[in-house]
Design an enzyme around this catalytic site. Sequence first.
Site: not given
Ligand code: GDP
Ligand code: IMO
Ligand code: MG
Length: 418
Positions: A19, A409, A237, A222, A43-44, A16
């Site tokens: 990416k 942002s 994971t 991840q 979840g991206h 998270d």
């Molecule tokens: P990923 O799994 O690595 O793609 O990241 P996620 O999408 O799960 O979580 C990142 C969250 O931060 C998302 O809700 C993005 O919209 C948000 N985000 C990404 N870059 C920025 C930033 O520079 N500032 C803020 N405030 N939010 C951001």
């Molecule tokens: P993205 O790509 C954050 C975490 C789960 C748990 C552990 C094992 O959005 O960054 P799993 O379901 O993979 O067997 O769970 O890994 N986890 C993540 N945490 N971002 C993710 O993906 C994750 N995918 C799995 O919360 O701790």
């Molecule tokens: Mg994510």
Amino acid sequence: MTSRKADLIVGIQWGDEGKGKIVDRLAKEYDMVCRSQGGHNAGHTIWVDGVKFALHLIPSGVLNPKAINVVGNGVVLSPESIIKEMVQFEGLEGRLFISDKAHLNLPYHSLIDQAREKLKGDKAIGTTGKGIGPAYSDKINRIGFRVGELLNPAKLCVSILGYFEQNSAMFEILEISTPKKDELLAELEGYKAKLAPFITDTTQMIWNALDDNKRVLLEGAQGTMLDIDHGTYPYVTSSATVSAGACTGLGINPKDIGKVTGIVKAYCTRVGNGPFPSEDLGEYGEILRKQGHEFGTTTGRPRRCGWFDAIATKYASRLNGCDELALMKLDVLDGFAEVMVCIAYELNGKEIDYMPANLEDVKPIYKSFKGWDKSVGARSLEELPKEARDYILAIQEITKTKVGIISTSPERDDTIIL
Ligand code: GDP
Ligand code: IMO
Ligand code: MG
């Protein structure tokens, strides 16, 4: 013949990191974007002009109409999940390709995952419940089914029923019933009808793209601290989330990889259980969660929050071979009087500056930095307050890795590319 190299985006904390935003931001410069591992546990989130997209299996290059998107052999694919996700986009044929060698993550994998987590009680991993561990276990146990097998639903149906029979003792304990043959067949036929046009030999496609001098971007899921070998085992994971995983997960060799960009937040989060040395369980953690909207894209769970961990980042940078860091969510630190960075750990009364095999017993040692008022929306280094720039320089120095991208942002264009 020399072919072009593929660039790689890899999460280097606990997932998270942002990416999705960076892959989307860079995708306009690439012809192909490839996912190599993980499944719909990922979840991206991507924001473009105030519109939110949440992606789980489809690569984050999909919002660039010119990029081809590849789901590689190292992914565990839930047909149900990707079909749901595909509905958001029109004209995917010819733009989305799924490896025939990717493993199937079927509904019973989620049931096994959830049942096992329940049995573990307070030792639960805190998985996403999406069947990731069971699907990868089946692959390694050589009892899994591959995406290519969806093209012959009748045969696959018989194989799956055989699998239930062979594993009947486990299914009985976990109270999971065997699917009815006609329902299972109808389900598999439905998957074939929707997915057949997208299934292909993606390894060959990527090789051809590189040989044709096309620009290829690899999108990790991840993060490094969740890697099956190098993360905080067993709270990880089930895939190789580090850059090396991109090679096996796509069928490319290490020499095919070019620039590696490690994605990090300007602070730290983790979702699920397991050690997290710089977690702040008090007021600061709460503020970070609120300001950073730190709730999971996949499960909606509140993310655990804390300060930037420079030891974990230095370790991850070396493991992945990061040429540079993309420092995300700098704006979330706006308004703090002081900002902390974990610069060392204390283990058994000793100060260490490396990552031990077990993080359970380490305590963080912090250095404090002066905070700043406002960085949100900045699109150039000059727009950042001096204290924010000092913070970035310090991160560069401690992690021994250049900061090449700064994000201020969720919006695609609120990004500083240095
Ligand atoms: P990923 O799994 O690595 O793609 O990241 P996620 O999408 O799960 O979580 C990142 C969250 O931060 C998302 O809700 C993005 O919209 C948000 N985000 C990404 N870059 C920025 C930033 O520079 N500032 C803020 N405030 N939010 C951001
Ligand atoms: P993205 O790509 C954050 C975490 C789960 C748990 C552990 C094992 O959005 O960054 P799993 O379901 O993979 O067997 O769970 O890994 N986890 C993540 N945490 N971002 C993710 O993906 C994750 N995918 C799995 O919360 O701790
Ligand atoms: Mg994510």
